[in-house]
Write an enzyme that holds these catalytic residues in place. Structure first.
Site, short mmCIF file in Angstrom:
data_model
loop_
_atom_site.label_atom_id
_atom_site.label_comp_id
_atom_site.label_asym_id
_atom_site.label_seq_id
_atom_site.Cartn_x
_atom_site.Cartn_y
_atom_site.Cartn_z
N LYS A 53 40.92 43.46 43.79
CA LYS A 53 42.12 44.12 44.32
C LYS A 53 41.74 45.09 45.44
O LYS A 53 42.39 45.13 46.49
CB LYS A 53 42.86 44.87 43.19
CG LYS A 53 43.56 43.92 42.22
CD LYS A 53 44.03 44.61 40.95
CE LYS A 53 44.58 43.58 39.96
NZ LYS A 53 44.95 44.13 38.65
N GLN A 97 44.54 49.61 35.37
CA GLN A 97 44.08 48.29 34.93
C GLN A 97 44.15 48.20 33.40
O GLN A 97 43.59 49.04 32.70
CB GLN A 97 42.65 48.05 35.44
CG GLN A 97 42.12 46.66 35.15
CD GLN A 97 42.88 45.56 35.88
OE1 GLN A 97 43.21 45.67 37.06
NE2 GLN A 97 43.18 44.48 35.17
N ASP A 120 52.89 47.54 40.04
CA ASP A 120 52.68 46.45 39.07
C ASP A 120 54.02 46.00 38.47
O ASP A 120 54.10 44.94 37.85
CB ASP A 120 51.75 46.92 37.93
CG ASP A 120 50.38 46.28 38.02
OD1 ASP A 120 50.25 45.25 38.71
OD2 ASP A 120 49.45 46.80 37.39
#
Ligand code: NAD
Length: 291
Positions: A53, A97, A120
């Site tokens: 990412k 994460q 997200d």
């Protein structure tokens, strides 16, 4: 006849190049898109995801900040960091994460992220906004699937779609996005009685199960579009170590009209949509600041 291959790598290159242009234009106006990533613990898979990412951000001209914490960190420290990032106007996206170690309440962590920076799309408010068809950050994986269907000109409006899997990060938001786009959607899961009866009549099948080669050719209607979200690492036999999806690709591609491969399908599109959400968040921040 063999199906059209929906190449997520090629589409990602195209979309990321457009995003790099948008990021450069925003940077020229003094708002460089910036994503902050929080990684807790030493899970090797999570570390790889975060590295990918961050690298994708750098390549697209998006600034990235990485905050790493040990496995046994006091959750209060991570909450403090999230609060500081929420308050920092130069940060446009915040990603924690997952999975987190057991001392964390994952839901509370996701809710602590500002809705405006929840790139997200996991915050309950974003999920609610999505289900109401309001402006929201869409979760990256199902958003990437929609982008692939759109790019391949697969008709969604009026189509019968079956989503296999009902997780919060893939299956459920996938069903909502397809519904919002005009498909008639059936969500199948581990308690579904006759899965094949559902998949066999679907124009679009999205498999998000987490079981290697689960969707077989005799479960697919000829000409259907099949999107494989699964990422499974094979453990045994001659193929040990190989990545494979939830779809029995070699057989299904002889029946389907279009099919996404693993690797090289949905995977790269997931990161691409994370970049897209970050750039969009920066664009909204710039507009709000009158820039
Ligand atoms: P999950 O384990 O949370 O959910 C799996 C779903 O499959 C569940 O809803 C369950 O009901 C359903 N299921 C299990 N067995 C079934 C059966 N026999 N019949 C019908 N349904 C069944 O998984 P997830 O997080 O949604 O991920 C699914 C897969 O997608 C995994 O392989 C994961 O690695 C992959 N994934 C890929 C990306 C990407 O970027 N490509 C992103 C997220 C997840």
């Amino acid at each position: 006849m063999s199906a059209r291959i929906l190449d997520g790598n090629a589409l990602s290159v195209q979309v990321r190049s457009q995003l790099a242009d948008a990021a450069a234009a925003l940077s020229a106006r003094g708002v460089q898109p910036c994503l902050a990533v929080i990684l807790v613990g030493g899970d090797p898979a999570s570390a790889v995801y975060v590295r990918n990412k961050v690298a994708a951000c750098e390549k697209a001209g998006i600034k990235s900040l990485k905050f790493e914490y040990p496995q046994d960190v006091d959750p209060a420290r991570v909450f403090e960091r999230i609060a500081a990032l929420n308050a920092d106007s130069s940060v446009h996206g915040i990603l924690v994460q997952l999975p987190l170690p057991p001392q964390f309440d994952e839901k509370a962590v996701l809710e602590a992220i500002s809705v405006a920076k929840d790139v997200d799309g996991f915050h309950a408010e974003n999920v609610g906004r999505l289900s109401q068809g309001q402006e929201a950050f869409f979760p990256c994986t199902p958003h990437g699937v929609m982008k692939m269907l759109e790019a391949a000109e697969v008709p969604v409006k009026g189509a019968d779609a079956v989503v296999i899997g009902r997780s919060n990060i893939v299956g459920k938001p996938m069903a909502v996005l397809l519904t919002n786009a005009g498909a008639t959607v059936t969500v199948c899961h581990s308690q579904t009685r006759d899965l094949a009866a559902h998949t066999r009549r679907a124009d679009i099948v999205v498999a998000a199960v987490g079981r290697p080669r689960f969707l077989k050719a005799d479960m697919v209607k000829p000409g259907a579009a099949v999107i494989d979200v699964g990422i499974n690492r094979l453990r045994d036999g001659a193929e040990a170590g190989k990545l494979c999806g939830d779809v029995d690709f070699d057989a299904v591609k002889e029946v389907a009209g279009a099919i996404s491969p693993v690797p090289g399908g949905v995977g790269p599109m997931t990161i691409t949509m994370l970049l897209a959400n970050t750039v969009e968040s920066a664009r909204r921040a710039a507009a709000k600041a009158g820039l």
